[in-house]
Write a protein that holds these residues in place. Structure first.
Motif, PDB file in Angstrom:
ATOM      1  N   VAL A   1     -60.155 -46.438 -38.824  1.00 38.82           N
ATOM      2  CA  VAL A   1     -61.031 -47.155 -39.761  1.00 38.82           C
ATOM      3  C   VAL A   1     -60.318 -48.387 -40.314  1.00 38.82           C
ATOM      4  CG1 VAL A   1     -62.244 -46.998 -41.963  1.00 38.82           C
ATOM      5  CG2 VAL A   1     -62.293 -45.059 -40.367  1.00 38.82           C
ATOM      6  N   THR A   2     -59.035 -48.256 -40.625  1.00 36.41           N
ATOM      7  CA  THR A   2     -58.288 -49.386 -41.174  1.00 36.41           C
ATOM      8  C   THR A   2     -58.281 -50.563 -40.210  1.00 36.41           C
ATOM      9  OG1 THR A   2     -56.867 -47.911 -42.460  1.00 36.41           O
ATOM     10  CG2 THR A   2     -56.031 -50.131 -42.038  1.00 36.41           C
ATOM     11  N   LYS A   3     -58.051 -50.305 -38.918  1.00 37.91           N
ATOM     12  CA  LYS A   3     -58.074 -51.365 -37.920  1.00 37.91           C
ATOM     13  C   LYS A   3     -59.457 -51.994 -37.844  1.00 37.91           C
ATOM     14  CE  LYS A   3     -56.774 -53.763 -34.225  1.00 37.91           C
ATOM     15  NZ  LYS A   3     -55.734 -54.793 -34.218  1.00 37.91           N
ATOM     16  N   ALA A   4     -60.512 -51.179 -37.904  1.00 41.31           N
ATOM     17  CA  ALA A   4     -61.885 -51.697 -37.855  1.00 41.31           C
ATOM     18  C   ALA A   4     -62.150 -52.617 -39.040  1.00 41.31           C
ATOM     19  CB  ALA A   4     -62.875 -50.531 -37.830  1.00 41.31           C
ATOM     20  N   GLN A   5     -61.700 -52.215 -40.208  1.00 39.18           N
ATOM     21  CA  GLN A   5     -61.906 -53.043 -41.396  1.00 39.18           C
ATOM     22  C   GLN A   5     -61.124 -54.352 -41.304  1.00 39.18           C
ATOM     23  OE1 GLN A   5     -60.719 -50.044 -44.244  1.00 39.18           O
ATOM     24  NE2 GLN A   5     -62.849 -49.604 -44.830  1.00 39.18           N
ATOM     25  N   GLN A   6     -59.890 -54.285 -40.813  1.00 35.88           N
ATOM     26  CA  GLN A   6     -59.071 -55.498 -40.673  1.00 35.88           C
ATOM     27  C   GLN A   6     -59.719 -56.475 -39.695  1.00 35.88           C
ATOM     28  OE1 GLN A   6     -55.341 -53.789 -39.442  1.00 35.88           O
ATOM     29  NE2 GLN A   6     -54.655 -53.363 -41.542  1.00 35.88           N
TER      30      GLN A   6
ATOM     31  N   GLN B   1     -59.292 -31.882 -43.080  1.00 37.95           N
ATOM     32  CA  GLN B   1     -60.108 -31.410 -44.182  1.00 37.95           C
ATOM     33  C   GLN B   1     -60.513 -32.594 -45.051  1.00 37.95           C
ATOM     34  OE1 GLN B   1     -61.084 -28.075 -44.344  1.00 37.95           O
ATOM     35  NE2 GLN B   1     -60.152 -28.235 -42.323  1.00 37.95           N
ATOM     36  N   ASN B   2     -61.786 -32.633 -45.421  1.00 35.57           N
ATOM     37  CA  ASN B   2     -62.320 -33.760 -46.170  1.00 35.57           C
ATOM     38  C   ASN B   2     -62.706 -33.378 -47.584  1.00 35.57           C
ATOM     39  OD1 ASN B   2     -62.088 -35.646 -44.100  1.00 35.57           O
ATOM     40  ND2 ASN B   2     -64.096 -35.177 -43.261  1.00 35.57           N
ATOM     41  N   GLN B   3     -62.752 -34.382 -48.443  1.00 36.15           N
ATOM     42  CA  GLN B   3     -63.247 -34.257 -49.807  1.00 36.15           C
ATOM     43  C   GLN B   3     -64.335 -35.311 -49.991  1.00 36.15           C
ATOM     44  OE1 GLN B   3     -62.439 -32.319 -52.721  1.00 36.15           O
ATOM     45  NE2 GLN B   3     -64.227 -33.421 -53.510  1.00 36.15           N
ATOM     46  N   LEU B   4     -65.495 -34.908 -50.501  1.00 36.16           N
ATOM     47  CA  LEU B   4     -66.541 -35.879 -50.813  1.00 36.16           C
ATOM     48  C   LEU B   4     -66.238 -36.527 -52.155  1.00 36.16           C
ATOM     49  CD1 LEU B   4     -69.854 -34.035 -49.792  1.00 36.16           C
ATOM     50  CD2 LEU B   4     -68.795 -35.988 -48.663  1.00 36.16           C
ATOM     51  N   VAL B   5     -66.249 -37.850 -52.176  1.00 35.50           N
ATOM     52  CA  VAL B   5     -65.970 -38.595 -53.404  1.00 35.50           C
ATOM     53  C   VAL B   5     -67.059 -39.651 -53.608  1.00 35.50           C
ATOM     54  CG1 VAL B   5     -63.478 -38.258 -53.177  1.00 35.50           C
ATOM     55  CG2 VAL B   5     -64.534 -40.352 -52.272  1.00 35.50           C
TER      56      VAL B   5
ATOM     57  N   PRO C   1     -67.034 -39.090 -47.386  1.00 38.95           N
ATOM     58  CA  PRO C   1     -66.005 -38.105 -47.047  1.00 38.95           C
ATOM     59  C   PRO C   1     -64.669 -38.807 -46.785  1.00 38.95           C
ATOM     60  CG  PRO C   1     -67.393 -38.528 -45.133  1.00 38.95           C
ATOM     61  CD  PRO C   1     -67.939 -39.360 -46.249  1.00 38.95           C
ATOM     62  N   ILE C   2     -63.624 -38.349 -47.417  1.00 37.53           N
ATOM     63  CA  ILE C   2     -62.288 -38.885 -47.122  1.00 37.53           C
ATOM     64  C   ILE C   2     -61.339 -37.728 -46.856  1.00 37.53           C
ATOM     65  CG2 ILE C   2     -62.631 -40.965 -48.510  1.00 37.53           C
ATOM     66  CD1 ILE C   2     -60.786 -39.745 -50.634  1.00 37.53           C
ATOM     67  N   ALA C   3     -60.307 -38.006 -46.091  1.00 40.54           N
ATOM     68  CA  ALA C   3     -59.325 -36.977 -45.765  1.00 40.54           C
ATOM     69  C   ALA C   3     -58.640 -36.489 -47.044  1.00 40.54           C
ATOM     70  CB  ALA C   3     -58.293 -37.527 -44.788  1.00 40.54           C
ATOM     71  N   THR C   4     -58.281 -35.218 -47.032  1.00 43.01           N
ATOM     72  CA  THR C   4     -57.665 -34.624 -48.224  1.00 43.01           C
ATOM     73  C   THR C   4     -56.404 -35.369 -48.623  1.00 43.01           C
ATOM     74  OG1 THR C   4     -58.560 -32.476 -47.600  1.00 43.01           O
ATOM     75  CG2 THR C   4     -56.778 -32.480 -49.203  1.00 43.01           C
ATOM     76  N   TRP C   5     -55.634 -35.864 -47.628  1.00 42.49           N
ATOM     77  CA  TRP C   5     -54.407 -36.593 -47.973  1.00 42.49           C
ATOM     78  C   TRP C   5     -54.722 -37.870 -48.760  1.00 42.49           C
ATOM     79  CZ3 TRP C   5     -54.161 -41.571 -46.353  1.00 42.49           C
ATOM     80  CH2 TRP C   5     -54.879 -41.939 -45.206  1.00 42.49           C
ATOM     81  N   ALA C   6     -55.822 -38.537 -48.415  1.00 43.61           N
ATOM     82  CA  ALA C   6     -56.196 -39.755 -49.142  1.00 43.61           C
ATOM     83  C   ALA C   6     -56.629 -39.409 -50.562  1.00 43.61           C
ATOM     84  CB  ALA C   6     -57.314 -40.486 -48.403  1.00 43.61           C
TER      85      ALA C   6
ATOM     86  N   GLY D   1     -67.299 -50.501 -46.333  1.00 43.96           N
ATOM     87  CA  GLY D   1     -67.087 -49.111 -46.671  1.00 43.96           C
ATOM     88  C   GLY D   1     -65.924 -48.943 -47.637  1.00 43.96           C
ATOM     89  N   LEU D   2     -65.334 -47.740 -47.639  1.00 42.72           N
ATOM     90  CA  LEU D   2     -64.250 -47.427 -48.559  1.00 42.72           C
ATOM     91  C   LEU D   2     -62.923 -47.940 -48.011  1.00 42.72           C
ATOM     92  CD1 LEU D   2     -64.192 -45.735 -51.254  1.00 42.72           C
ATOM     93  CD2 LEU D   2     -63.118 -43.945 -49.886  1.00 42.72           C
ATOM     94  N   ILE D   3     -62.167 -48.629 -48.864  1.00 36.55           N
ATOM     95  CA  ILE D   3     -60.870 -49.186 -48.478  1.00 36.55           C
ATOM     96  C   ILE D   3     -59.806 -48.502 -49.326  1.00 36.55           C
ATOM     97  CG2 ILE D   3     -59.494 -51.303 -48.297  1.00 36.55           C
ATOM     98  CD1 ILE D   3     -62.218 -52.827 -48.290  1.00 36.55           C
ATOM     99  N   PHE D   4     -58.753 -48.046 -48.686  1.00 32.05           N
ATOM    100  CA  PHE D   4     -57.737 -47.288 -49.415  1.00 32.05           C
ATOM    101  C   PHE D   4     -56.792 -48.200 -50.193  1.00 32.05           C
ATOM    102  CE2 PHE D   4     -58.212 -43.578 -46.236  1.00 32.05           C
ATOM    103  CZ  PHE D   4     -59.255 -43.074 -46.983  1.00 32.05           C
ATOM    104  N   GLU D   5     -57.382 -48.994 -51.049  1.00 35.63           N
ATOM    105  CA  GLU D   5     -56.617 -49.814 -52.001  1.00 35.63           C
ATOM    106  C   GLU D   5     -57.322 -49.717 -53.342  1.00 35.63           C
ATOM    107  OE1 GLU D   5     -56.261 -53.787 -50.599  1.00 35.63           O
ATOM    108  OE2 GLU D   5     -55.298 -53.219 -48.713  1.00 35.63           O
ATOM    109  N   ASN D   6     -56.577 -49.806 -54.417  1.00 41.23           N
ATOM    110  CA  ASN D   6     -57.165 -49.639 -55.737  1.00 41.23           C
ATOM    111  C   ASN D   6     -58.109 -50.784 -56.076  1.00 41.23           C
ATOM    112  OD1 ASN D   6     -57.408 -48.034 -58.036  1.00 41.23           O
ATOM    113  ND2 ASN D   6     -56.064 -49.397 -59.199  1.00 41.23           N
TER     114      ASN D   6
END
Length: 751
Positions: A462-467, A652-656, A698-703, A739-744
């Motif tokens: 996903v990160t590569k797709a967003q970049q 494993q995912n968590q819905l946020v 849905p995001i991975a539990t580690w994220a 979509g969701l980007i893993f940056e604050n």
């Protein structure tokens, strides 16, 4: 004394139900089941199952249980309050006339019957020896009531109840008896189907929905399309009672072939991705003419999908219940919904018993993780040992799967040659000219080519797709982005859009950047593909989305494969790689031999043979190690050795809820959550939950853990639905385009 012997207490919307009434409901379900699938059991086992049905709840005729289900004013004195309640399944066996049954049935059959009744509800093993004699005396007073109650029902009047109940069946309830596989299989059939009948009777739904003459629907569909069965479809149509491993080109009509193979039998159609499951389900309804009430859709988002298709009508909870319990004649599902029984955990029997008279279709087996692939192979061993059938169909088949099936003595047919897609001249279709580019996949590399056509770009993360999407924003070229990190509302819009552009009849042009979401069984047809290399099998799946059903007549490439500089995204020489590094390296080595060449369907299959053999991958391959270790562990697993279902999903995912989405929809989200907290009918509650889930990602539990630890975001608050369900509001950036980007999202901190 009680006036009635109850099986279930009265509820707000249901009257109390006697043991005889409940048993009679199971007998009706038994009769319905036998008429729909008469070959599911032998004649003798149908009788054993009926006996299990009749005896399974008679043990509820004891004071402690009856006091629980009767109103306070109807309860009687418990003569032995110091003793713990004995589970009713255990007590039921005390009423079974074992000696009489042994005159009619073999010792094995009686043992299986008693085991099924004894364990029909899973309970922790307890020792009740100290109370047995006293409880036996108490049970005797209920014998006349049981005989009288059951005598009022024609279907149960032949029930024989011991005049003096006695706990003398210990030798028949040893679970070590089930270590013998033949005994285990016999037990699974009876106990699993007893549970299936019991749940259906208690839930007031049909244990099995009658089939709707699928062959006639297929005949009509082919007639209206002006089609004749092709070679693959004819092959499976004439071999409906065999197991199959079939290699066939993308776009050849594998779905139709599988439906011909199913015939009128119960079918379970599995695919790896929910987007492709939804697409196949909609095709079955819209094109084949299947009925929504006889065709099930089963995956983790099934409620949302059923609500979407209900339009303004009420959600049909009976249809949803049938789908969840595999009661439909045809169900489309994810493999993890059905294959977890290989853990042989307590309660696994109902699922395996259902599969014992079903046909399982497994599409694109090579897309599964090594652990899940091992589960599938072992699951097929159990299913075929029980009498079920399977069809594996794929465009690319790693040989290790065939090797494993043979090693486990799983019977199957595999044609000596693949089934190839042919053109109007009856020649194998030529669709792809491939160029290997030993560079990173970048905007600059793509811009070297003409883009005024249908362009598909598939990357590994996903990160590569967003970049890549962001890089195109600096140009005047419009691109669209699809991956799994959008809220469900936006993702659905994007899936619909790419499917619309990907139709053959659509003359529009466009550029889509995607991840592996479109790899398997998604019916889109683009003109050119730019893709990162993951592995050879995944590459060929991606290629199947380009020139899907037409000849490519040019010499210039329409497939560009980027191997990275030094590696593409998601590939690492560690366990963090999305693809096994050894498989990636071997794929690259073999593919380079075919650079700038026409890659026909036979060549693709030859490449897969070269890459995925044990000799080619060697002992250092993590995929192979995980596959072998998983197979070895579960192959030797004893029944009930594991206490819980195995976890089949690797991530494993968590819905946020992204903060910006919450902020834009705060009033609506809070209003929905307030309504959910009220006591509502189930269908209304489900609809509200689905409305709420439209705002989740849905995001991975580690994220999620990273955000909790404030590494690159944080949890600003949480929407709590109940003690089991909550949706954290997360400060990761989110836009409708990316979509969701893993940056604050720093703006979120100042609202």
């Amino acid at each position: 004394m009680f006036k009635k012997l109850l099986a279930k207490s009265a509820k707000k919307d249901k009257p109390a139900q006697t043991i005889a009434e409940h048993t009679n409901e199971l007998i009706k379900q038994w009769d319905l089941f036998g008429k729909i699938y008469p070959s599911a059991l032998s004649d003798k086992d149908w009788k054993i199952l009926l006996l299990a049905v009749k005896y399974h709840d008679v043990g509820k005729a004891n004071t402690k249980f009856q006091n629980k289900v009767h109103d306070i004013e109807e309860r009687i004195k418990d003569l032995f309050p110091e003793f713990a309640e004995i589970p009713h399944g255990y007590v039921s066996c005390a009423f079974i006339p074992i000696d009489d049954l042994l005159e009619q049935y073999s010792e094995e059959e009686v043992t299986i019957l008693i085991l099924a009744v004894y364990y029909h509800h899973e309970r922790e093993e307890q020792n009740f020896d100290d109370s047995n004699e006293d409880i036996e005396k108490e049970l005797g007073q209920y014998v006349p009531m049981l005989v009288e109650d059951f005598g009022t029902f024609d279907t149960t009047k032949d029930l024989a109840i011991r005049e003096e109940p006695i706990f003398d069946y210990e030798e028949f309830t040893e679970r070590k008896y089930l270590r013998n596989r033949n005994h285990l299989n016999h037990f699974v059939r009876i106990k699993g189907l007893l549970n299936k009948l019991d749940y259906a009777a208690s839930g007031n739904y049909e244990v099995e929905v009658p089939p709707e003459k699928l062959p006639q629907k297929m005949e009509k569909y082919f007639r209206e399309k002006g089609h004749d069965k092709n070679e693959l479809q004819e092959h499976l149509y004439h071999r409906q009672q065999a197991n199959h491993v079939v290699i066939a080109s993308t776009g050849i009509g594998k779905t139709e072939a599988a439906l011909w193979w199913l015939g009128n039998d119960k079918g379970i159609f599995t695919l790896p991705l929910k987007v492709s499951i939804n697409a196949i389900y909609d095709r079955l309804i819209a094109e084949i003419g299947c009925n929504r009430k006889t065709t099930g859709l089963l995956h983790s988002d099934m409620h949302a999908e059923y609500v979407k298709r209900a339009d303004d009508q009420d959600l049909d909870l009976v249809t949803v219940t049938h789908a969840k319990n595999l009661s439909m004649p045809l169900t489309v599902t994810t493999i993890d919904q059905i294959i977890d029984f290989v853990g042989l955990y307590p309660g696994f029997e109902m699922k395996l018993a259902t599969l014992s008279y079903s046909k399982i279709i497994i599409d694109e087996i090579q897309m599964y993780s090594p652990r899940l692939a091992a589960f599938i192979v072992l699951g097929l061993k159990y299913i075929t040992d029980m009498g079920g059938k399977f069809l594996i169909m794929t465009a690319t088949l790693p040989p290790l799967f065939v090797e494993a099936l043979k090693r486990l003595d799983v019977p199957f047919e595999k044609p000596g040659k693949p089934f190839l897609k042919r053109n109007s001249d009856n020649q194998p279709i030529k669709r792809h000219v491939m160029q290997i580019v030993e560079k990173d996949l970048t905007k600059e590399e793509i811009l070297k080519h003409a883009l005024n056509r249908k362009v598909l770009i598939i990357v590994n993360t996903v990160t590569k797709a967003q970049q890549l999407y962001q890089a195109f924003q600096a140009t005047e070229i419009a691109v669209s982005l699809l991956h799994g990190r959008f809220i469900s509302q936006h993702r659905k819009e994007k899936e619909d859009a790419i499917l619309k552009l990907g139709k053959r009849i659509c003359t529009c042009t466009g550029i889509w950047i995607t991840t592996q979401l479109v790899e398997a069984s998604v019916n889109i047809d683009f003109d050119v593909l730019f893709t990162e290399l993951s592995d050879a099998s995944g590459l060929f799946q991606r290629m199947g989305r380009v020139y899907r059903e037409r000849d490519y007549l040019e010499n210039i490439p329409n497939i560009y494969v980027f191997t990275g500089e030094p590696l593409p995204s998601g590939i690492a020489n560690t366990r963090r790689s999305i693809v096994d590094y050894t498989i990636y390296e071997k794929s690259k080595e073999v593919l380079l031999q075919y650079n700038n060449q026409l890659i026909d369907e036979q060549t693709k299959m030859d490449i897969v043979e070269q890459v995925y053999s044990r000799e080619a991958l060697g002992e250092v391959c993590d995929y192979m190690k995980t596959f072998d270790e998983t197979l070895a562990w579960y192959k030797d697993l004893l029944p009930y050795q594991e206490e819980e279902k195995p976890t089949l999903r690797d991530i494993q995912n968590q819905l946020v809820i992204p903060y910006v989405i919450y902020n834009q929809n705060r009033t609506k989200i809070d209003d929905i959550n307030e309504q959910i907290s009220e006591k509502l009918p189930l269908d209304q509650r489900i609809k509200l939950l689905i409305e709420l889930q439209k705002f989740t990602v849905p995001i991975a539990t580690w994220a999620y853990d990273n955000a909790r630890k404030r590494k690159n975001g944080e949890i600003s608050s949480t929407i709590r639905v109940d003690r089991f369900t909550e949706y954290p509001i997360i400060t990761y950036q989110y836009t409708e385009d990316q979509g969701l980007i893993f940056e604050n999202d720093y703006d979120a901190l100042f609202q």
